[in-house]
Design a protein around this motif. Structure first.
Motif, short mmCIF file in Angstrom:
data_model
loop_
_atom_site.label_atom_id
_atom_site.label_comp_id
_atom_site.label_asym_id
_atom_site.label_seq_id
_atom_site.Cartn_x
_atom_site.Cartn_y
_atom_site.Cartn_z
N LYS A 72 0.83 -1.22 0.00
CA LYS A 72 0.00 0.00 0.00
C LYS A 72 0.86 1.26 0.00
CE LYS A 72 -3.77 -2.31 0.06
NZ LYS A 72 -4.49 -2.51 -1.19
N LYS B 82 2.06 1.85 -3.38
CA LYS B 82 0.93 2.00 -4.31
C LYS B 82 1.02 1.02 -5.48
CE LYS B 82 -0.01 6.86 -3.34
NZ LYS B 82 0.78 7.22 -2.24
N THR C 34 -0.32 -1.91 -7.76
CA THR C 34 -1.63 -2.46 -8.15
C THR C 34 -1.47 -3.63 -9.11
OG1 THR C 34 -1.77 -0.81 -9.92
CG2 THR C 34 -2.86 -0.28 -7.82
#
Length: 176
Positions: A18, A21, A23
């Motif tokens: 997280k 970041k 994804t």
């Protein structure tokens, strides 16, 4: 995960994911491999420090480092195993820090040692054994102080600090 495996290290990996970041599943996959491997290498360095502090011999410490770092099964699992090897790694880091805490005999160091032990327990429930043994050694210190007619207040403070650190981080890293 089942009853014997906590979520401590997985939570750490999700936190890193997280923060960065990430994804894409490939990036997440590679980050997890890298983080697990780096964690193992840091723990092997902690193992070197522990062996050196115990034996005061660089050769023995280097030999222990090489045996840990280059054991084929451990090295291979250090890339993908997010259960057993992080527990081994935290066990080594916790033992190293506990050795430092017993040398310095400061309550804050015992709080940190307790927190590390709590994180070890959040990875695998067997970490409770490590905490039990450390508390046993602290109790032995207290009995020794009583026999030698010394002040036991610092030892009691160390026991409370260790227990508080253990419970605090175990509560944070064990969400269910």
């Amino acid at each position: 995960f089942n009853d014997h495996h906590g979520m401590g290290f997985e939570l750490l990996l999700v936190f890193v994911e997280k923060c960065l970041k990430l994804t894409d599943t490939r990036d997440i996959y590679l980050m997890r491999h890298l983080a697990t491997h780096l964690f193992f290498l840091i723990s092997v360095l902690a193992g070197y420090v522990l062996i050196f502090k115990l034996f005061r011999n660089k050769f023995i410490a280097s030999l222990g480092f090489i045996m840990l770092a280059f054991a084929p099964r451990l090295y291979a699992h250090s890339f993908f195993n997010s259960r057993d090897l992080p527990f081994l790694s935290m066990f080594l880091v916790t033992l190293t820090f506990c050795q430092i805490a017993f040398d310095k005999n400061r309550p804050m160091l015992f709080f940190i040692a307790g927190a590390l032990c709590g994180f070890s327990t959040s990875i695998r429930i067997m970490g409770v054994m490590l905490g039990s043994f450390i508390l046993l050694f602290l109790l032995i210190d207290m009995v020794t102080m009583l026999i030698n007619k010394g002040k036991i207040t610092k030892t009691i403070l160390n026991i409370c600090s260790f227990s508080l650190g253990f419970c605090f981080l175990l509560f944070i890293a064990w969400p269910y």
